[in-house]
Design a protein around this motif. Structure first.
Motif, PDB file in Angstrom:
ATOM      1  N   ASP A   2      47.506  53.366  42.559  1.00 37.26           N
ATOM      2  CA  ASP A   2      48.683  52.418  42.646  1.00 37.26           C
ATOM      3  C   ASP A   2      49.136  51.124  43.653  1.00 37.26           C
ATOM      4  OD1 ASP A   2      49.646  54.252  40.610  1.00 37.26           O
ATOM      5  OD2 ASP A   2      50.302  55.772  42.245  1.00 37.26           O
ATOM      6  N   ARG A   3      48.187  51.344  44.413  1.00 41.45           N
ATOM      7  CA  ARG A   3      48.587  50.326  45.721  1.00 41.45           C
ATOM      8  C   ARG A   3      47.565  48.985  45.560  1.00 41.45           C
ATOM      9  NH1 ARG A   3      48.091  52.840  51.344  1.00 41.45           N
ATOM     10  NH2 ARG A   3      49.072  50.880  52.055  1.00 41.45           N
ATOM     11  N   LEU A   4      46.854  48.963  44.529  1.00 44.48           N
ATOM     12  CA  LEU A   4      45.834  47.675  44.344  1.00 44.48           C
ATOM     13  C   LEU A   4      46.572  46.585  44.334  1.00 44.48           C
ATOM     14  CD1 LEU A   4      43.302  48.717  41.717  1.00 44.48           C
ATOM     15  CD2 LEU A   4      42.999  48.347  44.149  1.00 44.48           C
ATOM     16  N   GLY A   5      47.679  46.195  43.698  1.00 43.57           N
ATOM     17  CA  GLY A   5      48.448  45.114  43.743  1.00 43.57           C
ATOM     18  C   GLY A   5      49.120  44.852  45.089  1.00 43.57           C
ATOM     19  N   GLU A   6      49.333  45.874  45.838  1.00 44.45           N
ATOM     20  CA  GLU A   6      49.969  45.737  47.180  1.00 44.45           C
ATOM     21  C   GLU A   6      48.917  44.973  47.955  1.00 44.45           C
ATOM     22  OE1 GLU A   6      50.909  48.231  50.959  1.00 44.45           O
ATOM     23  OE2 GLU A   6      51.022  49.302  49.092  1.00 44.45           O
ATOM     24  N   ILE A   7      47.684  45.739  47.926  1.00 43.66           N
ATOM     25  CA  ILE A   7      46.714  45.438  48.865  1.00 43.66           C
ATOM     26  C   ILE A   7      46.203  43.868  48.425  1.00 43.66           C
ATOM     27  CG2 ILE A   7      44.113  45.828  49.458  1.00 43.66           C
ATOM     28  CD1 ILE A   7      44.929  48.749  48.606  1.00 43.66           C
ATOM     29  N   ALA A   8      46.175  43.618  47.354  1.00 51.21           N
ATOM     30  CA  ALA A   8      45.786  42.242  46.718  1.00 51.21           C
ATOM     31  C   ALA A   8      46.833  41.303  47.291  1.00 51.21           C
ATOM     32  CB  ALA A   8      45.653  42.103  45.510  1.00 51.21           C
ATOM     33  N   ASP A   9      48.099  41.458  47.136  1.00 46.94           N
ATOM     34  CA  ASP A   9      49.085  40.673  47.832  1.00 46.94           C
ATOM     35  C   ASP A   9      48.766  40.332  49.098  1.00 46.94           C
ATOM     36  OD1 ASP A   9      50.051  40.111  45.159  1.00 46.94           O
ATOM     37  OD2 ASP A   9      51.750  41.575  45.494  1.00 46.94           O
ATOM     38  N   SER A  35      34.467  56.148  40.455  1.00 50.07           N
ATOM     39  CA  SER A  35      33.876  54.813  40.714  1.00 50.07           C
ATOM     40  C   SER A  35      34.824  54.408  41.608  1.00 50.07           C
ATOM     41  CB  SER A  35      34.051  54.320  39.085  1.00 50.07           C
ATOM     42  OG  SER A  35      33.361  54.759  38.253  1.00 50.07           O
ATOM     43  N   ASP A  36      34.143  53.211  42.425  1.00 50.15           N
ATOM     44  CA  ASP A  36      34.846  52.470  43.591  1.00 50.15           C
ATOM     45  C   ASP A  36      35.717  51.577  42.767  1.00 50.15           C
ATOM     46  OD1 ASP A  36      33.113  53.876  45.241  1.00 50.15           O
ATOM     47  OD2 ASP A  36      32.042  52.182  45.689  1.00 50.15           O
ATOM     48  N   PHE A  37      36.780  51.136  43.519  1.00 46.67           N
ATOM     49  CA  PHE A  37      37.500  50.009  43.200  1.00 46.67           C
ATOM     50  C   PHE A  37      36.891  48.520  43.979  1.00 46.67           C
ATOM     51  CE2 PHE A  37      40.208  53.546  42.548  1.00 46.67           C
ATOM     52  CZ  PHE A  37      40.977  52.966  41.511  1.00 46.67           C
ATOM     53  N   ASP A  38      36.127  47.663  43.323  1.00 45.90           N
ATOM     54  CA  ASP A  38      35.719  46.659  43.904  1.00 45.90           C
ATOM     55  C   ASP A  38      36.721  45.479  43.790  1.00 45.90           C
ATOM     56  OD1 ASP A  38      33.236  48.042  44.138  1.00 45.90           O
ATOM     57  OD2 ASP A  38      32.456  47.290  42.148  1.00 45.90           O
ATOM     58  N   LEU A  39      36.949  44.941  44.777  1.00 44.33           N
ATOM     59  CA  LEU A  39      38.010  43.847  44.939  1.00 44.33           C
ATOM     60  C   LEU A  39      36.994  42.564  45.688  1.00 44.33           C
ATOM     61  CD1 LEU A  39      41.190  45.208  46.635  1.00 44.33           C
ATOM     62  CD2 LEU A  39      40.422  45.178  44.297  1.00 44.33           C
ATOM     63  N   THR A  83      38.158  53.278  52.646  1.00 42.41           N
ATOM     64  CA  THR A  83      38.872  54.367  51.920  1.00 42.41           C
ATOM     65  C   THR A  83      40.204  54.603  52.120  1.00 42.41           C
ATOM     66  OG1 THR A  83      36.972  55.852  52.210  1.00 42.41           O
ATOM     67  CG2 THR A  83      38.804  56.917  51.648  1.00 42.41           C
ATOM     68  N   VAL A  84      40.893  54.117  50.999  1.00 40.92           N
ATOM     69  CA  VAL A  84      42.637  54.226  50.847  1.00 40.92           C
ATOM     70  C   VAL A  84      43.083  55.046  50.258  1.00 40.92           C
ATOM     71  CG1 VAL A  84      44.323  52.596  50.726  1.00 40.92           C
ATOM     72  CG2 VAL A  84      42.090  51.460  51.391  1.00 40.92           C
ATOM     73  N   ASP A  85      43.997  55.939  50.727  1.00 39.73           N
ATOM     74  CA  ASP A  85      44.530  56.960  49.934  1.00 39.73           C
ATOM     75  C   ASP A  85      43.365  58.000  49.224  1.00 39.73           C
ATOM     76  OD1 ASP A  85      47.008  55.930  50.960  1.00 39.73           O
ATOM     77  OD2 ASP A  85      47.287  54.792  48.867  1.00 39.73           O
ATOM     78  N   ARG A  88      37.995  55.081  47.261  1.00 39.44           N
ATOM     79  CA  ARG A  88      36.925  53.876  47.756  1.00 39.44           C
ATOM     80  C   ARG A  88      37.146  52.638  47.347  1.00 39.44           C
ATOM     81  NH1 ARG A  88      33.142  58.079  46.171  1.00 39.44           N
ATOM     82  NH2 ARG A  88      32.548  56.700  44.466  1.00 39.44           N
ATOM     83  N   VAL A  89      37.491  51.662  48.270  1.00 40.44           N
ATOM     84  CA  VAL A  89      37.899  50.334  48.163  1.00 40.44           C
ATOM     85  C   VAL A  89      36.982  49.652  48.508  1.00 40.44           C
ATOM     86  CG1 VAL A  89      39.737  48.681  48.045  1.00 40.44           C
ATOM     87  CG2 VAL A  89      40.249  50.950  47.522  1.00 40.44           C
ATOM     88  N   ASP A  90      36.210  48.742  47.681  1.00 44.31           N
ATOM     89  CA  ASP A  90      35.177  47.546  48.684  1.00 44.31           C
ATOM     90  C   ASP A  90      35.890  46.246  48.424  1.00 44.31           C
ATOM     91  OD1 ASP A  90      33.428  49.945  48.893  1.00 44.31           O
ATOM     92  OD2 ASP A  90      32.441  49.327  46.946  1.00 44.31           O
ATOM     93  N   TRP A  91      35.640  45.531  49.606  1.00 42.38           N
ATOM     94  CA  TRP A  91      36.043  44.151  49.620  1.00 42.38           C
ATOM     95  C   TRP A  91      34.579  43.506  49.626  1.00 42.38           C
ATOM     96  CZ3 TRP A  91      39.749  43.969  54.564  1.00 42.38           C
ATOM     97  CH2 TRP A  91      41.232  44.743  53.929  1.00 42.38           C
ATOM     98  N   ILE A  92      34.628  42.509  48.824  1.00 38.51           N
ATOM     99  CA  ILE A  92      33.321  41.904  48.529  1.00 38.51           C
ATOM    100  C   ILE A  92      33.700  40.390  48.436  1.00 38.51           C
ATOM    101  CG2 ILE A  92      31.413  41.286  47.183  1.00 38.51           C
ATOM    102  CD1 ILE A  92      31.826  44.350  45.765  1.00 38.51           C
ATOM    103  N   TYR A  93      33.089  39.607  49.642  1.00 38.13           N
ATOM    104  CA  TYR A  93      33.505  37.966  49.694  1.00 38.13           C
ATOM    105  C   TYR A  93      32.969  37.252  48.679  1.00 38.13           C
ATOM    106  CZ  TYR A  93      34.638  39.375  54.612  1.00 38.13           C
ATOM    107  OH  TYR A  93      35.112  40.025  55.576  1.00 38.13           O
TER     108      TYR A  93
END
Length: 271
Positions: A2-9, A35-39, A83-85, A88-93
């Motif tokens: 649920d928080r993907l949009g908030e994290i992205a903002d 599966s991970d969430f790759d951002l 790891t959020v809530d 697994r959430v990966d930040w990739i530059y």
């Protein structure tokens, strides 16, 4: 999540971050429950990594390692594993100016293959464009990512021809090179040549279908589902490695099978 949009903002509030895309299996709909969430964090230098670390700490509730650009190698670039809530959430530059340069090279029919930890076939530069094309834009205050996504969704014909041409000459060539290794029982050399040859065919089949390949994972299976693929392409490609053995005879037999597969694919990709 649920928080993907908030994290992205919140990420786009960090100096240097231009936009955020959801990538990987979550973007393409091929993900599993774990599966991970790759951002993808598309940035322009200087990137405020101190602010990213502070945000990561707040999201996870504890210290998180967030790298400087280049911290994970020349192509994956860097980021952080969070790891959020419980997810697994990966930040990739991704350096956005570099992505634009790669896209211009794609339009001209040029690509390069870069050495990168974790990618045994190497990173094909046009994967940068493919990531934008298949990704889901989550935050893009200036509209730059959405504009680039629209342009990359049309596969460049010069790149398509370049990848097919590359497979037509290099796949038979590298299998011919493997013959000397086979005669000496050099399993390491032969298996490496086979891996390279199958990778070339996989990229060529996807290019023929105007489909982006982002990395090696699942690429052979995906290639086998394409219209131009020979019957049982994936099974035959995988069988090459299981049938190698260690003797000159078994190695030569595997190369014979590989030669047949290369011939079939190249015939199907002929102009």
């Amino acid at each position: 999540m649920d928080r993907l949009g908030e994290i992205a903002d919140r990420l786009t509030e960090v100096d240097g971050v231009v936009g955020v895309c959801l990538g990987g299996s979550r973007a393409t709909g091929t993900h599993g429950p774990d599966s991970d969430f790759d951002l993808g964090l598309y940035y322009r230098p200087p990137l405020d990594t101190a602010a990213l670390r502070l945000l990561a700490d707040r999201l996870t509730g504890g210290p998180v390692e967030v790298t400087e650009p280049g911290g994970w190698g020349p192509w994956v670039d860097g980021g952080g594993w969070l790891t959020v809530d419980g997810h697994r959430v990966d930040w990739i530059y991704r350096d956005l100016d570099r992505v634009h340069r790669v896209w211009r090279e794609c339009l001209a029919g040029r690509f390069e293959i870069g050495v990168q930890p974790g990618h045994p076939l190497g990173v094909y530069s046009h994967a940068y464009a493919g990531e934008v094309a298949v990704g889901q834009v989550l935050a893009d205050p200036g509209g730059e990512l959405r504009d680039l996504r629209e342009r990359t969704r049309r596969y460049p014909e010069p790149l398509r021809e370049a990848l097919m041409d590359n497979a037509r000459w290099e796949a038979p060539f590298i299998l011919a090179c493997a013959r000397k290794g086979a005669a000496r029982g050099d399993v390491f050399h032969v298996s490496g040549c086979l891996f390279r040859a199958v990778g070339l065919l996989t990229h060529a089949l996807h290019a023929h279908a105007r489909r982006w390949v982002l990395n090696e994972k699942g690429a052979v299976r995906s290639a086998g589902e394409l219209a131009a693929a020979p019957a049982d392409f994936a099974a035959r490609a995988h069988r090459l490695f299981s049938a190698l053995g260690t003797s000159p005879g078994t190695l030569a037999a595997a190369l014979d099978e590989a030669d047949g597969l290369v011939t079939e694919v190249c015939d199907r990709l002929a102009p």
